[in-house]
Scaffold this motif. Structure first.
Motif, PDB file in Angstrom:
ATOM      1  N   SER A   1       0.945  -1.080   0.112  1.00 29.56           N
ATOM      2  CA  SER A   1       0.010   0.165   0.182  1.00 29.56           C
ATOM      3  C   SER A   1       0.866   1.372   0.178  1.00 29.56           C
ATOM      4  O   SER A   1       1.778   1.529   0.813  1.00 29.56           O
ATOM      5  CB  SER A   1      -0.684   0.037   1.081  1.00 29.56           C
ATOM      6  OG  SER A   1      -2.017   1.110   1.191  1.00 29.56           O
ATOM      7  N   PHE A   2       0.397   2.095  -0.875  1.00 27.81           N
ATOM      8  CA  PHE A   2       1.367   3.352  -0.970  1.00 27.81           C
ATOM      9  C   PHE A   2       0.567   4.640  -0.530  1.00 27.81           C
ATOM     10  O   PHE A   2      -0.798   4.436   0.015  1.00 27.81           O
ATOM     11  CB  PHE A   2       1.640   3.662  -2.377  1.00 27.81           C
ATOM     12  CG  PHE A   2       2.590   2.904  -3.196  1.00 27.81           C
ATOM     13  CD1 PHE A   2       3.684   2.472  -2.755  1.00 27.81           C
ATOM     14  CD2 PHE A   2       1.732   1.671  -4.049  1.00 27.81           C
ATOM     15  CE1 PHE A   2       4.486   1.415  -3.579  1.00 27.81           C
ATOM     16  CE2 PHE A   2       2.727   0.708  -4.810  1.00 27.81           C
ATOM     17  CZ  PHE A   2       3.933   0.673  -4.467  1.00 27.81           C
ATOM     18  N   ARG A   3       1.200   5.652  -0.495  1.00 25.38           N
ATOM     19  CA  ARG A   3       0.403   6.929   0.494  1.00 25.38           C
ATOM     20  C   ARG A   3       1.016   8.143  -0.649  1.00 25.38           C
ATOM     21  O   ARG A   3       2.013   8.126  -1.177  1.00 25.38           O
ATOM     22  CB  ARG A   3       0.655   6.995   1.642  1.00 25.38           C
ATOM     23  CG  ARG A   3       2.162   7.190   2.008  1.00 25.38           C
ATOM     24  CD  ARG A   3       2.071   7.381   3.562  1.00 25.38           C
ATOM     25  NE  ARG A   3       3.810   7.683   3.940  1.00 25.38           N
ATOM     26  CZ  ARG A   3       4.387   8.926   3.985  1.00 25.38           C
ATOM     27  NH1 ARG A   3       3.335   9.634   3.429  1.00 25.38           N
ATOM     28  NH2 ARG A   3       5.555   9.051   4.327  1.00 25.38           N
TER      29      ARG A   3
ATOM     30  N   VAL B   1      -8.569   9.547  -6.112  1.00 28.62           N
ATOM     31  CA  VAL B   1      -7.151   9.480  -5.880  1.00 28.62           C
ATOM     32  C   VAL B   1      -6.654   8.824  -4.653  1.00 28.62           C
ATOM     33  O   VAL B   1      -5.813   8.249  -4.669  1.00 28.62           O
ATOM     34  CB  VAL B   1      -6.532  10.915  -6.087  1.00 28.62           C
ATOM     35  CG1 VAL B   1      -5.053  11.034  -5.860  1.00 28.62           C
ATOM     36  CG2 VAL B   1      -6.778  11.505  -7.400  1.00 28.62           C
ATOM     37  N   GLU B   2      -7.364   9.315  -3.598  1.00 29.20           N
ATOM     38  CA  GLU B   2      -7.031   8.717  -2.204  1.00 29.20           C
ATOM     39  C   GLU B   2      -7.134   7.497  -1.949  1.00 29.20           C
ATOM     40  O   GLU B   2      -6.261   6.544  -1.505  1.00 29.20           O
ATOM     41  CB  GLU B   2      -7.767   9.644  -0.944  1.00 29.20           C
ATOM     42  CG  GLU B   2      -6.987  10.912  -0.925  1.00 29.20           C
ATOM     43  CD  GLU B   2      -7.894  11.942   0.059  1.00 29.20           C
ATOM     44  OE1 GLU B   2      -8.894  11.423   0.387  1.00 29.20           O
ATOM     45  OE2 GLU B   2      -7.433  12.881   0.429  1.00 29.20           O
ATOM     46  N   THR B   3      -7.996   6.870  -2.628  1.00 30.28           N
ATOM     47  CA  THR B   3      -8.349   5.416  -2.794  1.00 30.28           C
ATOM     48  C   THR B   3      -7.495   4.600  -3.708  1.00 30.28           C
ATOM     49  O   THR B   3      -6.890   3.439  -3.239  1.00 30.28           O
ATOM     50  CB  THR B   3      -9.999   4.997  -3.089  1.00 30.28           C
ATOM     51  OG1 THR B   3     -10.729   5.693  -2.299  1.00 30.28           O
ATOM     52  CG2 THR B   3     -10.037   3.572  -3.039  1.00 30.28           C
ATOM     53  N   ALA B   4      -7.331   5.149  -4.780  1.00 35.98           N
ATOM     54  CA  ALA B   4      -6.530   4.548  -5.860  1.00 35.98           C
ATOM     55  C   ALA B   4      -5.099   4.213  -5.337  1.00 35.98           C
ATOM     56  O   ALA B   4      -4.446   3.291  -5.829  1.00 35.98           O
ATOM     57  CB  ALA B   4      -6.403   5.568  -7.116  1.00 35.98           C
ATOM     58  N   ILE B   5      -4.385   5.335  -4.500  1.00 34.21           N
ATOM     59  CA  ILE B   5      -3.078   5.063  -4.128  1.00 34.21           C
ATOM     60  C   ILE B   5      -2.985   4.024  -3.115  1.00 34.21           C
ATOM     61  O   ILE B   5      -2.031   3.408  -3.203  1.00 34.21           O
ATOM     62  CB  ILE B   5      -2.577   6.481  -3.392  1.00 34.21           C
ATOM     63  CG1 ILE B   5      -1.053   6.427  -3.359  1.00 34.21           C
ATOM     64  CG2 ILE B   5      -3.212   6.826  -1.996  1.00 34.21           C
ATOM     65  CD1 ILE B   5      -0.280   6.382  -4.416  1.00 34.21           C
ATOM     66  N   ARG B   6      -3.989   3.525  -2.454  1.00 34.08           N
ATOM     67  CA  ARG B   6      -4.130   2.378  -1.552  1.00 34.08           C
ATOM     68  C   ARG B   6      -4.187   1.175  -2.365  1.00 34.08           C
ATOM     69  O   ARG B   6      -3.748   0.154  -2.096  1.00 34.08           O
ATOM     70  CB  ARG B   6      -5.133   2.356  -0.462  1.00 34.08           C
ATOM     71  CG  ARG B   6      -5.046   3.640   0.345  1.00 34.08           C
ATOM     72  CD  ARG B   6      -5.838   3.617   1.705  1.00 34.08           C
ATOM     73  NE  ARG B   6      -7.181   3.622   1.403  1.00 34.08           N
ATOM     74  CZ  ARG B   6      -7.812   4.806   1.297  1.00 34.08           C
ATOM     75  NH1 ARG B   6      -7.289   5.975   1.547  1.00 34.08           N
ATOM     76  NH2 ARG B   6      -9.111   4.658   1.074  1.00 34.08           N
ATOM     77  N   LEU B   7      -4.730   1.311  -3.657  1.00 31.91           N
ATOM     78  CA  LEU B   7      -5.048  -0.014  -4.350  1.00 31.91           C
ATOM     79  C   LEU B   7      -4.178  -0.316  -5.483  1.00 31.91           C
ATOM     80  O   LEU B   7      -3.959  -1.539  -5.784  1.00 31.91           O
ATOM     81  CB  LEU B   7      -6.586   0.293  -5.180  1.00 31.91           C
ATOM     82  CG  LEU B   7      -7.722   0.282  -4.060  1.00 31.91           C
ATOM     83  CD1 LEU B   7      -8.679   0.878  -5.086  1.00 31.91           C
ATOM     84  CD2 LEU B   7      -7.821  -0.893  -3.280  1.00 31.91           C
ATOM     85  N   THR B   8      -3.319   0.727  -5.718  1.00 32.61           N
ATOM     86  CA  THR B   8      -2.268   0.546  -6.858  1.00 32.61           C
ATOM     87  C   THR B   8      -1.329  -0.331  -6.966  1.00 32.61           C
ATOM     88  O   THR B   8      -0.704  -0.276  -5.635  1.00 32.61           O
ATOM     89  CB  THR B   8      -1.696   1.887  -7.610  1.00 32.61           C
ATOM     90  OG1 THR B   8      -1.150   1.723  -8.505  1.00 32.61           O
ATOM     91  CG2 THR B   8      -1.044   2.591  -6.497  1.00 32.61           C
TER      92      THR B   8
ATOM     93  N   PHE C   1      -7.514   3.472 -10.351  1.00 30.04           N
ATOM     94  CA  PHE C   1      -8.375   4.494 -10.462  1.00 30.04           C
ATOM     95  C   PHE C   1      -9.755   3.917 -10.620  1.00 30.04           C
ATOM     96  O   PHE C   1     -10.536   4.194 -10.063  1.00 30.04           O
ATOM     97  CB  PHE C   1      -7.887   5.373 -11.520  1.00 30.04           C
ATOM     98  CG  PHE C   1      -6.972   6.601 -10.760  1.00 30.04           C
ATOM     99  CD1 PHE C   1      -7.440   7.908 -10.698  1.00 30.04           C
ATOM    100  CD2 PHE C   1      -5.612   6.332 -10.650  1.00 30.04           C
ATOM    101  CE1 PHE C   1      -6.715   8.765 -10.204  1.00 30.04           C
ATOM    102  CE2 PHE C   1      -4.697   7.265 -10.301  1.00 30.04           C
ATOM    103  CZ  PHE C   1      -5.207   8.449  -9.890  1.00 30.04           C
ATOM    104  N   LYS C   2     -10.038   3.000 -11.549  1.00 32.38           N
ATOM    105  CA  LYS C   2     -11.306   2.811 -12.074  1.00 32.38           C
ATOM    106  C   LYS C   2     -11.811   1.765 -10.820  1.00 32.38           C
ATOM    107  O   LYS C   2     -13.276   2.167 -10.753  1.00 32.38           O
ATOM    108  CB  LYS C   2     -11.165   1.676 -13.357  1.00 32.38           C
ATOM    109  CG  LYS C   2     -10.647   2.362 -14.488  1.00 32.38           C
ATOM    110  CD  LYS C   2     -10.697   1.631 -15.756  1.00 32.38           C
ATOM    111  CE  LYS C   2     -10.025   2.534 -17.132  1.00 32.38           C
ATOM    112  NZ  LYS C   2     -10.162   1.360 -17.998  1.00 32.38           N
ATOM    113  N   ALA C   3     -11.189   1.202 -10.225  1.00 29.12           N
ATOM    114  CA  ALA C   3     -11.768   0.445  -9.030  1.00 29.12           C
ATOM    115  C   ALA C   3     -12.085   1.302  -7.914  1.00 29.12           C
ATOM    116  O   ALA C   3     -13.261   1.155  -7.462  1.00 29.12           O
ATOM    117  CB  ALA C   3     -10.691  -0.684  -8.516  1.00 29.12           C
ATOM    118  N   ALA C   4     -11.245   2.388  -7.765  1.00 34.44           N
ATOM    119  CA  ALA C   4     -11.674   3.231  -6.787  1.00 34.44           C
ATOM    120  C   ALA C   4     -12.994   4.254  -6.998  1.00 34.44           C
ATOM    121  O   ALA C   4     -13.846   4.166  -6.440  1.00 34.44           O
ATOM    122  CB  ALA C   4     -10.515   4.363  -6.554  1.00 34.44           C
ATOM    123  N   ALA C   5     -13.045   4.586  -8.303  1.00 29.93           N
ATOM    124  CA  ALA C   5     -14.126   5.399  -8.996  1.00 29.93           C
ATOM    125  C   ALA C   5     -15.279   4.321  -8.812  1.00 29.93           C
ATOM    126  O   ALA C   5     -16.293   4.888  -8.386  1.00 29.93           O
ATOM    127  CB  ALA C   5     -13.875   5.692 -10.367  1.00 29.93           C
TER     128      ALA C   5
END
Length: 127
Positions: free
Chosen positions: A2-4, A24-31, A93-97
């Protein structure tokens, strides 16, 4: 892993639509590929400069209204522009969206002038 987001990336989100910030905030945790925000809200002068430099083709960018962000892959302590990294970031990003029910458009899906680092809120939902 997990990144931040760095403080620099957070600063570049100032003026960006809250729904896109949440993505963006969710995507950084998922990427699976770390990324940084390179640009969010732009001034008309900055957009004009990018068009003149050939880095953009429109003066009607979604960046002007805070409805778009650009990212850069961050690998081994440096920015990387290798195309295969960006679809992996886009998946996050798509998963977070989808999880937030936010209509998102990825520039890498455009049929012409694909723009892998670019994400924007869908104009049909976010005029």
């Amino acid at each position: 892993m997990s990144f931040r987001l760095s403080q620099r990336s957070r600063d570049r989100l100032k003026g960006v639509h809250p729904d896109l910030i949440a993505v963006v905030e969710t995507a950084i945790r998922l990427t699976p590929v770390d990324f940084m925000i390179t640009e969010g809200l732009r001034t008309p002068a900055r957009q004009t400069e990018l068009v003149r430099a050939g880095a953009s083709r429109t003066l009607n960018s979604r960046h002007l209204t805070g409805h778009a962000v650009d990212v850069a892959a961050w690998v081994d302590g440096g920015v990387r522009w290798d195309w295969p990294l960006y679809p992996r970031i886009a998946e996050a990003f798509k998963a977070a969206a989808a999880a937030s029910d936010v209509a998102l458009v990825w520039g890498g899906d455009w049929p012409r002038l694909r723009d892998g680092p670019h994400f924007e809120l869908d104009r049909r939902i976010y005029p």
